[in-house]
Design an enzyme around this catalytic site. Structure first.
Site, PDB file in Angstrom:
ATOM      1  N   ALA A  75     -31.192  11.508  86.413  1.00  0.00           N
ATOM      2  CA  ALA A  75     -32.268  10.648  87.545  1.00  0.00           C
ATOM      3  C   ALA A  75     -32.327   9.129  87.218  1.00  0.00           C
ATOM      4  CB  ALA A  75     -33.784  11.230  87.337  1.00  0.00           C
ATOM      5  N   GLN A 182     -39.828  15.075  88.280  1.00  0.00           N
ATOM      6  CA  GLN A 182     -40.869  15.727  87.706  1.00  0.00           C
ATOM      7  C   GLN A 182     -41.492  16.828  88.359  1.00  0.00           C
ATOM      8  OE1 GLN A 182     -41.700  15.479  84.356  1.00  0.00           O
ATOM      9  NE2 GLN A 182     -40.913  13.699  83.786  1.00  0.00           N
ATOM     10  N   SER A 202     -33.421  15.738  87.579  1.00  0.00           N
ATOM     11  CA  SER A 202     -32.543  15.793  86.560  1.00  0.00           C
ATOM     12  C   SER A 202     -32.902  16.970  85.739  1.00  0.00           C
ATOM     13  CB  SER A 202     -33.271  14.744  85.611  1.00  0.00           C
ATOM     14  OG  SER A 202     -32.497  14.520  84.356  1.00  0.00           O
ATOM     15  N   ALA A 203     -31.630  17.331  85.234  1.00  0.00           N
ATOM     16  CA  ALA A 203     -31.743  18.924  84.802  1.00  0.00           C
ATOM     17  C   ALA A 203     -32.524  18.942  83.301  1.00  0.00           C
ATOM     18  CB  ALA A 203     -30.124  19.284  84.298  1.00  0.00           C
ATOM     19  N   CYS A 328     -39.067   6.965  78.529  1.00  0.00           N
ATOM     20  CA  CYS A 328     -37.696   6.054  79.089  1.00  0.00           C
ATOM     21  C   CYS A 328     -38.262   4.467  78.728  1.00  0.00           C
ATOM     22  CB  CYS A 328     -37.710   6.424  80.418  1.00  0.00           C
ATOM     23  SG  CYS A 328     -37.638   7.993  80.730  1.00  0.00           S
TER      24      CYS A 328
END
Ligand code: PMP
Length: 394
Positions: A75, A182, A202-203, A328
């Site tokens: 992402a 999310q 995002s996986a 992050c």
């Protein structure tokens, strides 16, 4: 910690790979190792077919067409591609509207676009972390290239009113980029009904592998974008580079499983969160929940334990994996920009933990974790009684 038990409650940072996802990926490391661009031979064609099946599965999860899905490394890249890709090519207004609670991979991109002369408008958020629709409508009276607002906040879990935001963007002729990292895979999402033009996923937030993600780009918008990476022209020219076939396959299967089990999973996770919170409230009566009470990611809680420094708590309870900020931003010593934006003081923001349950969390896990955190909070308070507990800002 005599039992040696460890409980993982950090599902917003990342999720374990679902065994069904891993199983689907394995052949593409060993037997089917062709390059998906080498379609002149069988090895390549098999890989290409697997990627296209995965693309269809990702597309289906968000109600898109397969040709509108660009595979990325995650992402962070999707957000970079969406915003820089548009800003570089577009000849439209040099103005972008966003919110202060976005992920750093949006905020930092926008900070760099600001240096290139873009006007970046950050709308305020309320105490739940939501932008006001009236503020957005007013901001959109000035021509705007794109609005970037996340679907669900990775720290406090608050969900955005996507349909209303999308409608306002469309009416104002502005594009809508939504970081749905999310949300995707946890709650239903349709790009058409929400008027989303670009959507990041995002996986590894939905039981897929790390290092793969996707950007949905509405077909009509694709020609308005410039790639970040120049090269072989893969992914409809929007993202050059040999595809990570096993990772794409994994993301596809993760999306397929998510689509099938989303409703049941969400119910179960909400129930586990309620159990956990019930235990915590019984043991720590002054706990407060940050973010929206109901409109939040299933399984997410963000808790404020007054006068208990979260870093100290996590040191004292090492067998329970929770988070004191988003992974992050872990390199940053500052307390969460999200908690500050919803009105918490610097000191309060240092006393909050994010707790995320997920597909592999059991009832026993949440009871154990709650008990350990209750003990930890009492310990931190005991040790620091009579002294200021929050670290002093220097
Ligand atoms: N956006 C949000 C809302 C996130 O939660 C994350 C991951 N924490 C990202 C973007 C970045 O995702 P990735 O790890 O796939 O780069």
């Amino acid at each position: 910690m005599a039992t040696g038990q460890r409980v993982y409650l950090d599902y917003q940072a990342t999720t374990p790979v679902d065994p069904r996802v891993l199983e689907a990926m394995l052949p593409y490391f060993t037997l089917q190792y062709g390059n998906a661009a080498s379609v002149q031979h069988e090895f390549g064609r098999t890989a290409a077919e697997a990627v296209e099946t995965a693309r269809e599965r990702v597309a289906r999860l968000v109600g898109a067409r397969a040709q509108e899905i660009v595979f990325t490394s995650g992402a962070t890249e999707s957000n970079n591609l969406a915003l820089k890709g548009l800003a570089t090519r577009e000849e439209g207004p040099r103005r972008i509207v966003t919110s202060p609670t976005e992920h750093k991979s949006v905020l930092d991109v926008l900070a760099s676009l600001r240096l290139q002369g873009f006007e970046i408008v950050e709308l305020p958020v309320d105490s739940m972390g939501r932008v006001g629709l009236h503020d957005l409508e007013t901001a959109l009276r000035t021509p705007t290239l794109v609005v970037s607002i996340m679907a669900a906040n990775n720290e406090i879990g608050t969900l955005a009113p996507l349909e209303e935001i999308g409608r306002l963007c469309r009416a104002a002729n502005s594009l809508f980029h939504c970081d749905a990292t999310q949300w995707a895979g946890k709650l239903p999402l349709e790009v058409a009904t929400t008027c989303i033009d670009l959507l990041s996923m995002s996986a590894h937030k939905m039981y897929g592998p790390k290092g793969v993600g996707a950007l949905y780009v509405r077909r009509e918008v694709q020609s308005r974008m410039k790639p970040l990476l120049d090269g072989g022209g893969h992914e409809r020219g929007l993202r050059s580079g040999t595809l990570n076939v096993p990772a794409c396959v994994g993301m596809g299967v993760a999306c397929e499983i998510a689509e099938a089990s989303m409703v049941a999973d969400a119910d179960r996770l909400r129930r586990l969160s309620r159990l956990f919170l019930g235990d915590i409230e019984a043991g720590i009566p002054d706990v407060a929940v940050n973010g929206h009470p109901d409109e939040r990611i299933p399984g997410n809680l963000n808790l404020h334990f007054p006068h208990v420094n979260a870093e100290d708590l996590m040191l004292i309870v090492p067998d329970v994996a929770v988070s004191s900020g988003s992974a992050c931003s872990a390199a940053s010593p500052e307390p969460s920009h999200v908690l500050r934006a919803i009105g918490l003081s610097y000191e309060q923001a240092e006393c909050c933990v994010r707790v995320g349950v997920g597909r592999f969390t059991s009832e026993a896990d949440v009871h154990y974790a709650a008990q350990r955190l209750i003990e930890g909070v009492a310990l931190v308070r005991g040790i620091t009684a009579g002294r200021p507990t929050e670290k002093v800002r220097v």
